[in-house]
Structures are given as C-alpha cells and as structure tokens.
Design a protein around this motif. Structure first.
Motif, mmCIF file in Angstrom:
data_model
loop_
_atom_site.group_PDB
_atom_site.id
_atom_site.type_symbol
_atom_site.label_atom_id
_atom_site.label_comp_id
_atom_site.label_asym_id
_atom_site.label_seq_id
_atom_site.Cartn_x
_atom_site.Cartn_y
_atom_site.Cartn_z
ATOM 1 N N GLN A 269 -9.033 -20.652 11.461
ATOM 2 C CA GLN A 269 -9.890 -19.575 10.948
ATOM 3 C C GLN A 269 -9.139 -18.254 10.875
ATOM 4 N N LEU A 270 -8.380 -17.959 11.931
ATOM 5 C CA LEU A 270 -7.631 -16.701 11.961
ATOM 6 C C LEU A 270 -6.583 -16.670 10.853
ATOM 7 N N ARG A 271 -5.959 -17.799 10.603
ATOM 8 C CA ARG A 271 -4.974 -17.880 9.523
ATOM 9 C C ARG A 271 -5.618 -17.563 8.174
ATOM 10 N N GLU A 272 -6.795 -18.119 7.928
ATOM 11 C CA GLU A 272 -7.498 -17.858 6.674
ATOM 12 C C GLU A 272 -7.883 -16.390 6.534
ATOM 13 N N VAL A 273 -8.355 -15.800 7.626
ATOM 14 C CA VAL A 273 -8.746 -14.384 7.592
ATOM 15 C C VAL A 273 -7.539 -13.504 7.309
ATOM 16 N N ARG A 274 -6.418 -13.812 7.945
ATOM 17 C CA ARG A 274 -5.209 -13.005 7.743
ATOM 18 C C ARG A 274 -4.709 -13.121 6.305
ATOM 19 N N VAL A 275 -4.714 -14.324 5.754
ATOM 20 C CA VAL A 275 -4.269 -14.512 4.376
ATOM 21 C C VAL A 275 -5.183 -13.757 3.422
ATOM 22 N N GLU A 276 -6.491 -13.852 3.655
ATOM 23 C CA GLU A 276 -7.450 -13.154 2.802
ATOM 24 C C GLU A 276 -7.261 -11.639 2.897
ATOM 25 N N ARG A 277 -7.014 -11.160 4.103
ATOM 26 C CA ARG A 277 -6.853 -9.707 4.259
ATOM 27 C C ARG A 277 -5.558 -9.218 3.606
ATOM 28 N N ASP A 278 -4.498 -10.015 3.674
ATOM 29 C CA ASP A 278 -3.250 -9.647 3.008
ATOM 30 C C ASP A 278 -3.438 -9.608 1.492
ATOM 31 N N THR A 279 -4.157 -10.602 0.967
ATOM 32 C CA THR A 279 -4.426 -10.636 -0.474
ATOM 33 C C THR A 279 -5.268 -9.438 -0.886
ATOM 34 N N LEU A 280 -6.263 -9.129 -0.070
ATOM 35 C CA LEU A 280 -7.153 -8.002 -0.357
ATOM 36 C C LEU A 280 -6.397 -6.680 -0.301
ATOM 37 N N ALA A 281 -5.456 -6.568 0.625
ATOM 38 C CA ALA A 281 -4.684 -5.332 0.754
ATOM 39 C C ALA A 281 -3.925 -5.015 -0.536
ATOM 40 N N ALA A 282 -3.373 -6.049 -1.156
ATOM 41 C CA ALA A 282 -2.653 -5.839 -2.417
ATOM 42 C C ALA A 282 -3.603 -5.343 -3.505
ATOM 43 N N GLU A 283 -4.817 -5.919 -3.555
ATOM 44 C CA GLU A 283 -5.803 -5.475 -4.547
ATOM 45 C C GLU A 283 -6.231 -4.033 -4.287
ATOM 46 N N LEU A 284 -6.434 -3.702 -3.015
ATOM 47 C CA LEU A 284 -6.861 -2.346 -2.667
ATOM 48 C C LEU A 284 -5.793 -1.312 -3.018
ATOM 49 N N GLU A 285 -4.547 -1.654 -2.782
ATOM 50 C CA GLU A 285 -3.468 -0.718 -3.123
ATOM 51 C C GLU A 285 -3.402 -0.475 -4.627
ATOM 52 N N ASP A 286 -3.580 -1.541 -5.405
ATOM 53 C CA ASP A 286 -3.567 -1.387 -6.860
ATOM 54 C C ASP A 286 -4.735 -0.525 -7.328
ATOM 55 N N LEU A 287 -5.919 -0.744 -6.742
ATOM 56 C CA LEU A 287 -7.087 0.047 -7.115
ATOM 57 C C LEU A 287 -6.916 1.504 -6.703
ATOM 58 N N LEU A 288 -6.353 1.713 -5.521
ATOM 59 C CA LEU A 288 -6.158 3.076 -5.031
ATOM 60 C C LEU A 288 -5.217 3.852 -5.944
ATOM 61 N N GLU A 289 -4.172 3.187 -6.406
ATOM 62 C CA GLU A 289 -3.218 3.852 -7.293
ATOM 63 C C GLU A 289 -3.872 4.297 -8.596
ATOM 64 N N ALA A 290 -4.952 3.619 -8.986
ATOM 65 C CA ALA A 290 -5.628 3.968 -10.236
ATOM 66 C C ALA A 290 -6.531 5.188 -10.086
ATOM 67 N N HIS A 291 -6.770 5.629 -8.838
ATOM 68 C CA HIS A 291 -7.644 6.783 -8.623
ATOM 69 C C HIS A 291 -6.837 8.082 -8.734
ATOM 70 N N PRO A 292 -7.400 9.122 -9.349
ATOM 71 C CA PRO A 292 -6.661 10.382 -9.541
ATOM 72 C C PRO A 292 -6.177 11.039 -8.250
ATOM 73 N N LEU A 293 -6.894 10.821 -7.135
ATOM 74 C CA LEU A 293 -6.519 11.479 -5.881
ATOM 75 C C LEU A 293 -5.561 10.654 -5.026
ATOM 76 N N ALA A 294 -5.191 9.471 -5.492
ATOM 77 C CA ALA A 294 -4.348 8.594 -4.690
ATOM 78 C C ALA A 294 -3.025 9.252 -4.329
ATOM 79 N N GLY A 295 -2.378 9.880 -5.311
ATOM 80 C CA GLY A 295 -1.088 10.516 -5.057
ATOM 81 C C GLY A 295 -1.171 11.617 -4.025
ATOM 82 N N VAL A 296 -2.240 12.391 -4.062
ATOM 83 C CA VAL A 296 -2.412 13.484 -3.104
ATOM 84 C C VAL A 296 -2.586 12.941 -1.695
ATOM 85 N N LEU A 297 -3.433 11.930 -1.549
ATOM 86 C CA LEU A 297 -3.734 11.394 -0.220
ATOM 87 C C LEU A 297 -2.539 10.672 0.393
ATOM 88 N N THR A 298 -1.903 9.821 -0.378
ATOM 89 C CA THR A 298 -0.806 9.028 0.172
ATOM 90 C C THR A 298 0.469 9.843 0.381
#
Length: 329
Positions: A269-298
């Motif tokens: 179960q922990l392995r599945e959660v970790r894999v899902e969270r790693d996959t989600l992290a990549a999606e979140l980073e891509d979405l964050l980069e699309a926001h106008p304030l991403a550059g300021v915050l990061t």
C-alpha cells in the motif's frame, strides 16, 4: 446555459478593494445571501432599499438555483454572497457565474462577529445566517471578499493539492504502521530499514520478503535482486548490513508469520501511495508553472513548489489584502 444569460451587463471591477468598498455598493440593486448546505441552502435576498425579495430554502441543484437567480436579476444588478467558498457552495457559485452574476463571500471572522449580534440560534439558524450575510453585503460591503472569475488552473491546483495532502497523510500513517510491525518482530531490522522507508527498493523487498526467515533464506544476492530496479546504490550496500542485523537475533517472536502478512500488505500500500504522490507531484509542478504567480513564488529562497502551492491556494494573488499588515493579521 450561455454565460451572462438573464443578467444585465456591467463593466468588470478593476480591483477587489474598489469593488467592495464604495459606499453605494457600486450599483448593486439586489443582494442575495446564501447559508450554504449539502442538500439545501437558505437564500435571503434584499433590494438596495432593504425590501425583502426572497427568503426561502433553496435546493442545491442547478435548476432551482438558476430559477431563483434569474428571477432576482429581473429586479436589477445582482450580487450573490455565500458564507463559505468551498466545495459545498461550488454549484451555486458556478450557476451564478453562468448567469453573469457577480459572486462574493463573507469571511468566517466577519460572519462570527455578525452572528454574535443574534441571540439564541443565531450561529446555527439557516434563516438568520442567510439574512446576516445579505445584510452585510448591503450595508457593509467592505467585509466581503470577491470570488474571482473562474481560474481553471487555480481550481485544478486546489483540487490536486488537497489530494496531495491526503496522500501525504496516508503515507505517514502507513509508514508508522510498517515500522511498528517490523519493530515487533525484529527491532534491529527496524532500526536499519525504518529510516529508509522512503526508498522504493526497500518497499519492493518487504513486499517480496516480509519476515526475517524469508530474508535470511534469500541471502545477499537474493535480497539485492528486488531492490536493484528502483534503488541500485542501496542494493549494493544494504544486503550485507541486513544479514548482520538478522544474525543478531535468533529468537522468533510469537506472531511473526501474521506480522509478515501485515508487513507485506502495508508495504504494498505504501509503495502505491508513494508512486501516486510522485506522479501527482509532476502534474502539480506543470500546473504551477502555468500560473502567472509561479515565478514570483518559486523565486523566494527556501520556497519549494508544495509551499508555493499552499500560498497560492490559500492566499491567492493577495488582492484581498490591501496591505502586508492585513495579510499578516
């Protein structure tokens, strides 16, 4: 339903402060307050002079919401105010926007202060809460916060960031459960593997060989094999240390076989959660980069993308705070 259907047109506000601070309420003629609920809201609407236009329970479905909002717009330019902008009010907000109606919300602190003015059931009575929200919109517009135009990127970030929080909580719970099970059957093995539960190879190994006896029977080469695909460096150094730890305990703790079942299941179960969270992290980073304030915050020192997400989804663009002091408060 076409956007803006049924609602009089009006120029957009230039800023949140000017939109909700002018003494004439910037021309709004109808103020509809909602005490939102899962199945049924309570809607109270007043005209600019205080005439009651509507005061009834309102089912939380599109047809009922659209019918009431459309009828209210016939009395003039309408502002819908909710007592919370979270998921429980999402449909009401979406329907109002589809009709071209401006939407705002009354923050919790302001709502509680207004509710304190009402004795008895003032904090729980839906009718009183809706009336309070409406009265605040009509007479105290400075207390309101705008629910901005639908930002698809921010909406997706908010949903996925919440899911990421859920996964993080599950990961912590499963890690603690796994370490507890290992500690029960073999303390020395738990001391060695416990700090490495974030390594994929360790989880793969525990799924395949969850008890001290099975691990010992595998030998150094057999232990390294399931670890190598995801933790190649650890597969070179950890097997010998594990065998040394296993040799330090010859006694088999009662219940070890049953704990082996638990260890294998929790590790999977922990392995599945970790894999899902790693996959989600990549999606979140891509979405964050699309926001106008991403550059300021990061660009801020020490601010990672998950912290930037929290700031963006909770604070927003900061337009609701006239000064830094307001934000700090």
């Amino acid at each position: 339903m076409a956007a803006g259907a049924g609602a009089p047109s009006r120029p957009a506000a230039t800023s949140e402060e000017t939109f909700f601070s002018e003494p004439d309420n910037t021309g709004f003629e109808v103020f509809c307050g909602l005490d939102v609920g899962k199945s049924v809201h309570h809607a109270c609407a007043l005209g600019q002079a205080g005439k009651r236009l509507h005061d009834k329970p309102l089912p939380n479905d599109e047809a009922a919401l659209a019918e009431v909002f459309t009828r209210l717009t016939k009395h003039g330019w309408t502002l819908v105010v909710v007592d919370q902008p979270a998921s429980i009010s999402a449909l009401a907000v979406a329907v109002a926007r589809s009709l071209g109606i401006e939407v705002a919300y009354l923050p919790g602190l302001a709502m509680r202060r207004i509710a304190d003015l009402h004795p008895g059931q003032g904090k729980t009575d839906a009718h009183i809460i809706a009336a309070s929200v409406t009265a605040a919109a009509r007479t105290m517009p400075h207390t309101l916060r705008r629910v901005g135009s639908d930002d698809e990127t921010l909406a997706e970030l908010t949903v996925l960031a919440g899911y990421d929080d859920d996964l993080a909580a599950r990961s912590t719970r499963l890690t603690n459960r796994l370490r507890d099970a290992l500690l029960h059957v073999h303390p020395a093995l738990e001391r060695l593997l416990g700090p490495r539960m974030d390594r994929g190879g360790v989880l793969d190994l525990l799924v395949a060989a969850p008890t001290p006896r099975v691990l010992r029977d595998l030998g150094e080469t057999g232990i390294a094999a399931p670890m190598r695909p995801r933790s190649p460096r650890l597969a070179k150094t950890l097997p010998s240390k594990m065998l040394a730890a296993l040799d330090a305990q010859t006694v088999v703790v009662p219940g070890t076989a049953a704990f082996g079942r638990v260890i294998a299941g929790v590790a999977a179960q922990l392995r599945e959660v970790r894999v899902e969270r790693d996959t989600l992290a990549a999606e979140l980073e891509d979405l964050l980069e699309a926001h106008p304030l991403a550059g300021v915050l990061t660009s801020m020192p020490g601010l990672g993308f998950r912290t930037a997400l929290k700031i963006l989804t909770i604070v927003g663009d900061g337009a609701a705070f006239p000064t830094a002091g307001h934000l700090a408060a």
